[in-house]
Write a protein that holds these residues in place. Structure first.
Motif, PDB file in Angstrom:
ATOM      1  N   LEU A 186       0.834  -1.206   0.000  1.00 30.21           N
ATOM      2  CA  LEU A 186       0.000   0.000   0.000  1.00 30.21           C
ATOM      3  C   LEU A 186       0.869   1.256   0.000  1.00 30.21           C
ATOM      4  O   LEU A 186       0.583   2.224  -0.715  1.00 30.21           O
ATOM      5  N   VAL A 187       1.922   1.246   0.806  1.00 30.71           N
ATOM      6  CA  VAL A 187       2.818   2.411   0.847  1.00 30.71           C
ATOM      7  C   VAL A 187       3.534   2.592  -0.482  1.00 30.71           C
ATOM      8  O   VAL A 187       3.683   3.721  -0.981  1.00 30.71           O
ATOM      9  N   ALA A 188       3.968   1.491  -1.105  1.00 34.38           N
ATOM     10  CA  ALA A 188       4.637   1.582  -2.407  1.00 34.38           C
ATOM     11  C   ALA A 188       3.701   2.156  -3.463  1.00 34.38           C
ATOM     12  O   ALA A 188       4.114   2.969  -4.295  1.00 34.38           O
ATOM     13  N   LEU A 189       2.436   1.750  -3.438  1.00 34.85           N
ATOM     14  CA  LEU A 189       1.459   2.292  -4.386  1.00 34.85           C
ATOM     15  C   LEU A 189       1.277   3.794  -4.173  1.00 34.85           C
ATOM     16  O   LEU A 189       1.199   4.563  -5.138  1.00 34.85           O
ATOM     17  N   ALA A 190       1.210   4.214  -2.914  1.00 34.41           N
ATOM     18  CA  ALA A 190       1.052   5.641  -2.628  1.00 34.41           C
ATOM     19  C   ALA A 190       2.254   6.431  -3.112  1.00 34.41           C
ATOM     20  O   ALA A 190       2.118   7.516  -3.703  1.00 34.41           O
ATOM     21  N   ILE A 232      21.024  24.878  11.687  1.00 38.34           N
ATOM     22  CA  ILE A 232      21.094  24.023  10.504  1.00 38.34           C
ATOM     23  C   ILE A 232      22.334  24.397   9.699  1.00 38.34           C
ATOM     24  O   ILE A 232      22.550  25.560   9.371  1.00 38.34           O
ATOM     25  N   LYS A 233      23.170  23.424   9.391  1.00 35.59           N
ATOM     26  CA  LYS A 233      24.338  23.668   8.550  1.00 35.59           C
ATOM     27  C   LYS A 233      23.928  23.727   7.088  1.00 35.59           C
ATOM     28  O   LYS A 233      23.079  22.962   6.644  1.00 35.59           O
ATOM     29  N   ARG A 234      24.537  24.622   6.344  1.00 34.23           N
ATOM     30  CA  ARG A 234      24.261  24.730   4.910  1.00 34.23           C
ATOM     31  C   ARG A 234      25.241  23.848   4.145  1.00 34.23           C
ATOM     32  O   ARG A 234      26.189  24.305   3.544  1.00 34.23           O
ATOM     33  N   VAL A 235      25.025  22.560   4.242  1.00 34.70           N
ATOM     34  CA  VAL A 235      25.899  21.613   3.545  1.00 34.70           C
ATOM     35  C   VAL A 235      25.047  20.717   2.682  1.00 34.70           C
ATOM     36  O   VAL A 235      23.872  20.517   2.911  1.00 34.70           O
ATOM     37  N   LYS A 236      25.683  20.157   1.672  1.00 34.56           N
ATOM     38  CA  LYS A 236      24.987  19.255   0.763  1.00 34.56           C
ATOM     39  C   LYS A 236      25.086  17.838   1.306  1.00 34.56           C
ATOM     40  O   LYS A 236      26.165  17.347   1.606  1.00 34.56           O
ATOM     41  N   VAL A 237      23.926  17.183   1.417  1.00 36.21           N
ATOM     42  CA  VAL A 237      23.888  15.797   1.857  1.00 36.21           C
ATOM     43  C   VAL A 237      23.340  14.961   0.726  1.00 36.21           C
ATOM     44  O   VAL A 237      22.286  15.265   0.163  1.00 36.21           O
ATOM     45  N   VAL A 238      24.059  13.928   0.370  1.00 38.22           N
ATOM     46  CA  VAL A 238      23.635  13.091  -0.747  1.00 38.22           C
ATOM     47  C   VAL A 238      22.432  12.272  -0.338  1.00 38.22           C
ATOM     48  O   VAL A 238      22.423  11.618   0.697  1.00 38.22           O
ATOM     49  N   GLY A 239      21.399  12.264  -1.168  1.00 41.16           N
ATOM     50  CA  GLY A 239      20.194  11.512  -0.865  1.00 41.16           C
ATOM     51  C   GLY A 239      19.805  10.626  -2.015  1.00 41.16           C
ATOM     52  O   GLY A 239      20.598  10.316  -2.902  1.00 41.16           O
ATOM     53  N   ASP A 240      18.536  10.210  -1.992  1.00 43.71           N
ATOM     54  CA  ASP A 240      18.032   9.345  -3.041  1.00 43.71           C
ATOM     55  C   ASP A 240      17.880  10.121  -4.336  1.00 43.71           C
ATOM     56  O   ASP A 240      17.633  11.321  -4.341  1.00 43.71           O
ATOM     57  N   ASP A 241      18.021   9.413  -5.473  1.00 47.17           N
ATOM     58  CA  ASP A 241      17.846  10.025  -6.784  1.00 47.17           C
ATOM     59  C   ASP A 241      16.495   9.660  -7.403  1.00 47.17           C
ATOM     60  O   ASP A 241      16.324   9.758  -8.606  1.00 47.17           O
ATOM     61  N   ARG A 242      15.550   9.254  -6.563  1.00 52.23           N
ATOM     62  CA  ARG A 242      14.252   8.866  -7.091  1.00 52.23           C
ATOM     63  C   ARG A 242      13.514  10.086  -7.631  1.00 52.23           C
ATOM     64  O   ARG A 242      13.529  11.155  -7.040  1.00 52.23           O
ATOM     65  N   THR A 243      12.853   9.919  -8.725  1.00 48.90           N
ATOM     66  CA  THR A 243      12.051  10.979  -9.322  1.00 48.90           C
ATOM     67  C   THR A 243      10.632  10.497  -9.509  1.00 48.90           C
ATOM     68  O   THR A 243      10.357   9.299  -9.477  1.00 48.90           O
ATOM     69  N   SER A 244       9.738  11.436  -9.723  1.00 53.67           N
ATOM     70  CA  SER A 244       8.340  11.098  -9.898  1.00 53.67           C
ATOM     71  C   SER A 244       8.138  10.335 -11.201  1.00 53.67           C
ATOM     72  O   SER A 244       8.753  10.637 -12.220  1.00 53.67           O
ATOM     73  N   ARG A 245       7.275   9.346 -11.163  1.00 51.82           N
ATOM     74  CA  ARG A 245       6.947   8.574 -12.358  1.00 51.82           C
ATOM     75  C   ARG A 245       5.489   8.830 -12.701  1.00 51.82           C
ATOM     76  O   ARG A 245       4.659   8.945 -11.814  1.00 51.82           O
ATOM     77  N   PRO A 246       5.135   8.874 -14.006  1.00 55.39           N
ATOM     78  CA  PRO A 246       3.726   9.026 -14.362  1.00 55.39           C
ATOM     79  C   PRO A 246       2.926   7.838 -13.869  1.00 55.39           C
ATOM     80  O   PRO A 246       3.352   6.688 -13.992  1.00 55.39           O
ATOM     81  N   TRP A 247       1.775   8.111 -13.298  1.00 57.37           N
ATOM     82  CA  TRP A 247       0.900   7.048 -12.796  1.00 57.37           C
ATOM     83  C   TRP A 247       0.204   6.377 -13.978  1.00 57.37           C
ATOM     84  O   TRP A 247      -0.465   7.022 -14.765  1.00 57.37           O
TER      85      TRP A 247
END
Length: 292
Positions: A25-29, A138-153
């Protein structure tokens, strides 16, 4: 030993079924809305930002460390301090898998109190932080995160299969910790003498809750893994409040997470975050037994 094996099998099957259903359910959302749209939703609308942060934290099944790349993206995108911090606190403690697991293992009344305490703390703590000037920490530093992008439903019929794949990808890393957690829980339930646990952390020990909250922080565990261990500790005689204080302390903050936060937060905010998690654990530890 036979009783411990039966307990192990029953709890493991229940948790696997529960986690699998909710993960799908969470993956679908997530596939339906996508991270970009979620960030836009948090910035706009009539709901207050912290409430949105709380809701996002409640629907994202992240452990404390995997919350941080999302938090970094929120801060870089200009999401308000209170909203971001509410998400940071609530995400590892309030996702639907955890709440459902508490219902399954401890009952709906305890789950209700657990949800109310952690939600209230998640909303109130960032307000206090902001008034203490923590937004400047809050430090103004770049933190590497996920590269996931929105996909068309593409519609539920086409999305269910990849959602199952994502759910399996999310569940697979949890299988070993889950089995280990259930194994430890079953062994504690079947083998550890009750009088030893009661002597250290029984309901009549005033120090049990704060001690458990503090000891939980050095542990790096997902709360899903701690649920069966917590059930076993409670069944074996450990006070219910101390059990939840231990689980919340361990899931809400951990040594790896705190070390990662030092790249994003200045020392004052790191210390404030840890103290807040311990305070949440203590509050829940004292309130849950009163209702239960």
């Amino acid at each position: 030993m036979i009783h411990a094996a039966q307990t192990f099998g029953l709890i493991l099957v229940e948790l696997l079924v529960l986690f699998s259903l909710i993960s799908v359910l969470v993956a679908l959302a997530n596939r339906r809305f996508g991270p970009d749209r979620i960030e836009s939703w948090m910035a706009d609308g009539h709901l207050p930002g912290p409430v949105k942060g709380l809701l996002l934290g409640a629907i994202t099944p992240f452990c404390s460390c995997s919350t941080l790349p999302v938090l970094a993206g929120m801060l870089k995108s200009g999401v308000a301090f209170r909203t971001s911090m509410t998400f940071l606190i609530s995400s590892p403690l309030l996702d639907p898998i955890i709440v459902a697991g508490v219902v399954l293992l401890f009952g709906w009344r305890i789950a209700l109190v657990y949800t109310a305490v952690t939600a209230a703390w998640s909303l109130l703590a960032p307000v206090v932080w902001e008034r203490l000037g923590m937004a400047s920490q809050i430090k103004r530093v770049k933190v590497v995160g996920d590269d996931r992008t929105s996909r068309p439903w593409a519609g539920l019929r086409h999305e269910i299969r990849p959602a199952l794949g994502e759910a399996w990808s999310d569940l697979r890393p949890l299988l070993v910790p889950m089995v280990l957690g259930v194994s430890v829980g079953a062994c504690i339930y079947g083998l550890v003498p009750q009088d030893q646990l009661v002597a250290v952390a029984g309901d009549d020990k005033p120090w049990a809750v704060p001690l458990a909250a503090i000891l939980g922080v050095p542990l790096y565990v997902r709360i899903e893994t701690m649920l069966p261990i917590g059930l076993a500790l409670s069944s074996a005689g450990m006070g219910l409040g101390a059990v939840f204080a231990l689980m919340i302390g361990g899931a809400g903050a951990s040594i790896p997470e705190v070390s990662m936060l030092t790249a994003m937060f200045k020392p004052r905010l790191v210390v404030t975050f840890v103290v807040t998690v311990i305070g949440t654990a203590i509050a829940a530890g004292y309130l849950i037994p009163l209702i239960a």
